[in-house]
Design a protein around this motif. Sequence first.
Motif, PDB file in Angstrom:
ATOM      1  N   PRO A  34       0.824  -1.214   0.000  1.00 34.94           N
ATOM      2  CA  PRO A  34       0.000   0.000   0.000  1.00 34.94           C
ATOM      3  C   PRO A  34       0.857   1.264   0.000  1.00 34.94           C
ATOM      4  CG  PRO A  34      -0.079  -1.122   2.126  1.00 34.94           C
ATOM      5  CD  PRO A  34       0.696  -1.993   1.218  1.00 34.94           C
ATOM      6  N   LYS A  35       0.352   2.302  -0.657  1.00 34.80           N
ATOM      7  CA  LYS A  35       1.034   3.588  -0.655  1.00 34.80           C
ATOM      8  C   LYS A  35       0.707   4.356   0.618  1.00 34.80           C
ATOM      9  CE  LYS A  35       1.196   4.298  -5.674  1.00 34.80           C
ATOM     10  NZ  LYS A  35       1.792   3.160  -6.061  1.00 34.80           N
ATOM     11  N   ARG A  36      -0.449   4.085   1.180  1.00 30.01           N
ATOM     12  CA  ARG A  36      -0.876   4.731   2.423  1.00 30.01           C
ATOM     13  C   ARG A  36      -1.219   3.645   3.424  1.00 30.01           C
ATOM     14  NH1 ARG A  36      -3.871  10.247   1.277  1.00 30.01           N
ATOM     15  NH2 ARG A  36      -2.271  10.891   2.691  1.00 30.01           N
ATOM     16  N   PHE A  37      -0.846   3.897   4.657  1.00 32.90           N
ATOM     17  CA  PHE A  37      -1.140   2.953   5.728  1.00 32.90           C
ATOM     18  C   PHE A  37      -2.131   3.601   6.675  1.00 32.90           C
ATOM     19  CE2 PHE A  37       2.863   1.673   3.995  1.00 32.90           C
ATOM     20  CZ  PHE A  37       2.799   0.297   4.020  1.00 32.90           C
ATOM     21  N   ALA A  59       7.663  11.380  30.244  1.00 32.99           N
ATOM     22  CA  ALA A  59       7.132  11.825  28.951  1.00 32.99           C
ATOM     23  C   ALA A  59       7.876  11.212  27.772  1.00 32.99           C
ATOM     24  CB  ALA A  59       7.159  13.346  28.858  1.00 32.99           C
ATOM     25  N   GLU A  60       9.198  11.156  27.841  1.00 33.19           N
ATOM     26  CA  GLU A  60       9.964  10.617  26.712  1.00 33.19           C
ATOM     27  C   GLU A  60       9.677   9.133  26.502  1.00 33.19           C
ATOM     28  OE1 GLU A  60      14.545  10.281  25.058  1.00 33.19           O
ATOM     29  OE2 GLU A  60      14.147  11.434  26.865  1.00 33.19           O
ATOM     30  N   LEU A  61       9.626   8.390  27.584  1.00 32.87           N
ATOM     31  CA  LEU A  61       9.320   6.960  27.503  1.00 32.87           C
ATOM     32  C   LEU A  61       7.910   6.735  26.950  1.00 32.87           C
ATOM     33  CD1 LEU A  61      10.419   4.122  28.244  1.00 32.87           C
ATOM     34  CD2 LEU A  61       9.280   4.403  30.438  1.00 32.87           C
ATOM     35  N   ALA A  62       6.955   7.509  27.431  1.00 37.10           N
ATOM     36  CA  ALA A  62       5.576   7.381  26.958  1.00 37.10           C
ATOM     37  C   ALA A  62       5.462   7.759  25.482  1.00 37.10           C
ATOM     38  CB  ALA A  62       4.657   8.260  27.805  1.00 37.10           C
ATOM     39  N   HIS A  63       6.216   8.762  25.066  1.00 43.73           N
ATOM     40  CA  HIS A  63       6.213   9.166  23.658  1.00 43.73           C
ATOM     41  C   HIS A  63       6.672   8.009  22.773  1.00 43.73           C
ATOM     42  CE1 HIS A  63       6.517  11.990  20.273  1.00 43.73           C
ATOM     43  NE2 HIS A  63       7.606  11.322  19.958  1.00 43.73           N
ATOM     44  N   ILE A  64       7.754   7.355  23.174  1.00 39.01           N
ATOM     45  CA  ILE A  64       8.272   6.220  22.404  1.00 39.01           C
ATOM     46  C   ILE A  64       7.249   5.087  22.368  1.00 39.01           C
ATOM     47  CG2 ILE A  64      10.057   4.427  22.335  1.00 39.01           C
ATOM     48  CD1 ILE A  64      11.923   6.595  23.656  1.00 39.01           C
ATOM     49  N   ALA A  65       6.642   4.784  23.506  1.00 40.72           N
ATOM     50  CA  ALA A  65       5.628   3.723  23.554  1.00 40.72           C
ATOM     51  C   ALA A  65       4.462   4.059  22.630  1.00 40.72           C
ATOM     52  CB  ALA A  65       5.134   3.519  24.987  1.00 40.72           C
ATOM     53  N   GLY A  66       4.065   5.306  22.594  1.00 41.08           N
ATOM     54  CA  GLY A  66       2.985   5.725  21.700  1.00 41.08           C
ATOM     55  C   GLY A  66       3.336   5.526  20.239  1.00 41.08           C
ATOM     56  N   LEU A  67       4.580   5.818  19.879  1.00 44.16           N
ATOM     57  CA  LEU A  67       5.015   5.617  18.491  1.00 44.16           C
ATOM     58  C   LEU A  67       5.054   4.140  18.117  1.00 44.16           C
ATOM     59  CD1 LEU A  67       7.937   8.190  18.168  1.00 44.16           C
ATOM     60  CD2 LEU A  67       5.658   8.355  17.125  1.00 44.16           C
ATOM     61  N   LEU A  68       5.370   3.283  19.080  1.00 44.20           N
ATOM     62  CA  LEU A  68       5.538   1.859  18.794  1.00 44.20           C
ATOM     63  C   LEU A  68       4.258   1.033  18.932  1.00 44.20           C
ATOM     64  CD1 LEU A  68       8.929   1.163  20.630  1.00 44.20           C
ATOM     65  CD2 LEU A  68       8.548   1.383  18.166  1.00 44.20           C
ATOM     66  N   HIS A  69       3.252   1.543  19.611  1.00 46.38           N
ATOM     67  CA  HIS A  69       2.125   0.690  20.011  1.00 46.38           C
ATOM     68  C   HIS A  69       1.386   0.037  18.832  1.00 46.38           C
ATOM     69  CE1 HIS A  69      -0.692   3.932  19.037  1.00 46.38           C
ATOM     70  NE2 HIS A  69      -1.677   3.063  19.237  1.00 46.38           N
ATOM     71  N   ASP A  70       1.268   0.694  17.721  1.00 45.08           N
ATOM     72  CA  ASP A  70       0.576   0.126  16.557  1.00 45.08           C
ATOM     73  C   ASP A  70       1.513  -0.067  15.365  1.00 45.08           C
ATOM     74  OD1 ASP A  70      -1.939  -0.283  17.597  1.00 45.08           O
ATOM     75  OD2 ASP A  70      -2.853   1.496  16.713  1.00 45.08           O
ATOM     76  N   LEU A  71       2.785  -0.210  15.635  1.00 47.47           N
ATOM     77  CA  LEU A  71       3.758  -0.378  14.559  1.00 47.47           C
ATOM     78  C   LEU A  71       3.406  -1.560  13.667  1.00 47.47           C
ATOM     79  CD1 LEU A  71       6.378   1.145  13.792  1.00 47.47           C
ATOM     80  CD2 LEU A  71       7.620  -0.730  14.867  1.00 47.47           C
ATOM     81  N   GLY A  72       2.820  -2.605  14.237  1.00 48.72           N
ATOM     82  CA  GLY A  72       2.438  -3.796  13.489  1.00 48.72           C
ATOM     83  C   GLY A  72       1.340  -3.560  12.472  1.00 48.72           C
ATOM     84  N   LYS A  73       0.788  -2.365  12.433  1.00 48.90           N
ATOM     85  CA  LYS A  73      -0.188  -2.058  11.389  1.00 48.90           C
ATOM     86  C   LYS A  73       0.498  -1.732  10.065  1.00 48.90           C
ATOM     87  CE  LYS A  73      -4.057  -0.886  14.362  1.00 48.90           C
ATOM     88  NZ  LYS A  73      -5.088   0.099  14.725  1.00 48.90           N
ATOM     89  N   TYR A  74       1.831  -1.662  10.079  1.00 46.12           N
ATOM     90  CA  TYR A  74       2.596  -1.536   8.843  1.00 46.12           C
ATOM     91  C   TYR A  74       2.835  -2.918   8.244  1.00 46.12           C
ATOM     92  CZ  TYR A  74       3.638   3.429   9.498  1.00 46.12           C
ATOM     93  OH  TYR A  74       3.533   4.789   9.610  1.00 46.12           O
TER      94      TYR A  74
END
Length: 146
Positions: free
Chosen positions: A10-13, A50-65
């Motif tokens: 897909p071109k868009r996820f 905050a930094e740890l939570a930010h990273i977790a937020g970025l990673l939480h749905d990574l498997g949707k790629y």
Amino acid sequence: MSAADFPKTPKRFYAHSGSCQDRSDWQLLDNHLTNVAKLAADFAESFNAAELAHIAGLLHDLGKYTEEVQRRISGESIRAEHAVQGAQQAIEYYGDKLGLLLAYIVAGHHAGLANGRDSGTRSSLKERLARIGVPELLPAWQAEVP
């Protein structure tokens, strides 16, 4: 919609589907990850995480790629894991201490927090990380996720 209607790469996820046929109301995955990361960081600011939570937020749905999850979001009736991939990346990027902490958060964002090693009523993090048949991450995530 069938698998034949979905392009191989897909071109868009997307993070979530909507009701418009042209997908104009579907939430783009990179926007979703960025928004969740910001919200998580804002909530965690009060306890200096905050930094740890930010990273977790970025990673939480990574498997949707993955093609499989995108097909599921498009309406195909298939099961597709999406939390394990972000947990695996957390350990790969951040190691056995910080990465493991992040992996618990990411892997448990739908199924609940896992225990450390032993099976119980919930699968352990070790079992979740070792699952066979987890969809392969497509390389697009590396360009879209900071």
